[in-house]
Scaffold this active site. Structure first.
Site, short mmCIF file in Angstrom:
data_model
loop_
_atom_site.label_atom_id
_atom_site.label_comp_id
_atom_site.label_asym_id
_atom_site.label_seq_id
_atom_site.Cartn_x
_atom_site.Cartn_y
_atom_site.Cartn_z
N ASN A 1 0.20 5.63 -0.39
CA ASN A 1 -0.48 6.89 -0.61
C ASN A 1 0.09 7.99 -0.05
O ASN A 1 0.81 8.19 0.99
CB ASN A 1 -2.06 6.84 -0.18
CG ASN A 1 -2.08 7.37 1.28
OD1 ASN A 1 -2.27 8.47 1.68
ND2 ASN A 1 -2.00 6.24 2.23
N ASN B 1 -16.17 8.52 -4.11
CA ASN B 1 -16.61 7.10 -4.62
C ASN B 1 -16.35 6.13 -4.00
O ASN B 1 -15.39 5.72 -3.75
CB ASN B 1 -15.87 7.21 -6.12
CG ASN B 1 -16.38 6.39 -7.00
OD1 ASN B 1 -15.97 5.11 -6.78
ND2 ASN B 1 -17.54 6.57 -7.86
N HIS C 1 -7.62 -5.71 17.97
CA HIS C 1 -8.41 -6.70 18.15
C HIS C 1 -7.80 -8.26 18.00
O HIS C 1 -8.10 -9.24 18.45
CB HIS C 1 -9.74 -6.83 17.50
CG HIS C 1 -9.72 -6.93 16.22
ND1 HIS C 1 -9.10 -5.95 15.35
CD2 HIS C 1 -9.58 -7.92 15.25
CE1 HIS C 1 -9.25 -6.16 14.23
NE2 HIS C 1 -9.48 -7.49 13.72
N HIS D 1 0.86 -1.24 0.00
CA HIS D 1 -0.04 -0.07 -0.23
C HIS D 1 0.99 1.10 0.01
O HIS D 1 1.71 1.17 0.62
CB HIS D 1 -0.99 -0.02 1.35
CG HIS D 1 -1.34 1.21 1.72
ND1 HIS D 1 -0.60 2.16 2.86
CD2 HIS D 1 -2.54 2.22 1.32
CE1 HIS D 1 -1.20 3.16 2.89
NE2 HIS D 1 -2.11 3.29 1.89
N GLY E 1 -18.30 12.02 1.00
CA GLY E 1 -18.83 11.69 -0.24
C GLY E 1 -18.19 11.20 -1.51
O GLY E 1 -18.47 11.47 -2.33
#
Length: 313
Positions: A152, A298, A213, A150, A296
């Protein structure tokens, strides 16, 4: 984290003069343009890997190619999904977005600068307004020997402005040379800007990508940073570019080191179980997922990070 980056950002905002509207516009354009360029370079590198695959698995699959889908945000802006399914990448997405608009009053309280009075001129929006741009990548591989990854990087502006992002590696079974290559690339990028960055951002990553958890980390880490505003925008932008380039340097090389190896059904089965941990983190804890859904964005682009297949024992 002992270092409170958000507190530093808030403190700086109290003493900094309002940003010139033209300068703010130039900075938005520069950041969004870089995220698009990085997307293109990542996609080209991954398609080249698909072309160069010479392993024994997936003999009936053709080399993958990215399919791009543009989307618009009803409240302002939009983005573009780039998703590929191939013979090395079971699913990889490299998405970009440039969005703007308003926060809900409740969510605005969680975002630096979104609950402040409007700045004179309202160049970047006032009150609970925001502008955000970024590139987001998640790769899930066919081979259990090739780690998922990953990355970003993003730039967000309310009445304040900051950078954030990072990258992390999620192998099914940790491989020390891969971990060293991945961390080494990020350390070099960090050290070129500030000797304190790598130890601070590595620790932040370890803390962030932790599943309470389960009592375990999601993978072997990397770096994570947020609320980065040193007071020198050009310096922070240069660092954010170097984070993306470090990932581009390290991850394709890791893929190529293992992509032609065969695997067993037992190895594949264990891979799917470990992917369940990935899904749990993204749905329960990931800050980017929450930001996208609450502003809001996508939904398909936001949930692109989910693995195509996973299982729970």
């Amino acid at each position: 984290m002992s270092f409170d980056a958000r507190a530093v950002l808030d403190a700086r905002a109290r003493t900094s003069p309002p940003e010139d509207p033209e300068v703010a516009a130039e900075r938005r354009q520069a950041a969004s343009g870089w995220f698009r360029e990085l997307r293109d370079r990542l996609c080209a590198a991954f398609e080249a890997i698909e072309d160069d695959y010479a392993g024994p698995m997936n003999p009936d699959l053709a080399p993958g190619r990215f399919e791009r889908t543009a989307w618009e945000r009803p409240g302002g802006g939009g983005g573009e999904m780039s998703v590929m399914r191939g013979r090395v990448f079971e699913k990889v997405g490299v998405n970009i977005s440039v969005v703007h608009g308003g926060f809900s009053p409740e969510f605005a309280k969680q975002i630096p600068g979104a609950d402040r009075d409007p700045a004179p001129g309202g160049a970047d929006g006032a009150g609970a307004q925001f502008w955000a741009a970024g590139v987001s990548l998640v790769a899930h591989m066919w081979s259990p020997h090739v780690p998922a990854a990953h990355m970003n990087t993003r730039h967000i502006r309310t009445t304040l402005g900051w950078f954030g992002g990072g990258g992390d590696l999620t192998p099914i079974t940790p491989h020390a040379p891969d971990t060293a290559r991945f961390h080494g690339a990020f350390k070099a990028a960090c050290d070129a800007h500030d000797a304190d960055y790598y130890p601070r951002f590595k620790a932040w990553c370890d803390d962030y990508f932790f599943l309470p958890h389960r009592g375990e980390t999601r993978g072997v880490g990397g770096i994570f940073y947020d609320y980065l505003d040193s007071g020198d925008w050009a310096r922070d932008f240069a660092f954010t570019r170097d984070v993306g380039l470090a990932f581009l340097d390290a991850y394709p090389a890791i893929i190529r080191a293992h992509m032609n190896r065969s695997w067993t059904e037992a190895e594949r089965d264990y891979q799917l179980i470990r992917r369940g941990r990935y899904a749990e983190f993204n749905l329960l804890y990931d800050r980017g997922t929450q930001f996208g859904l609450k502003t809001g964005g996508n939904t398909e682009a936001i949930l692109m990070s989910m693995p195509p297949h996973a299982k729970w024992p």
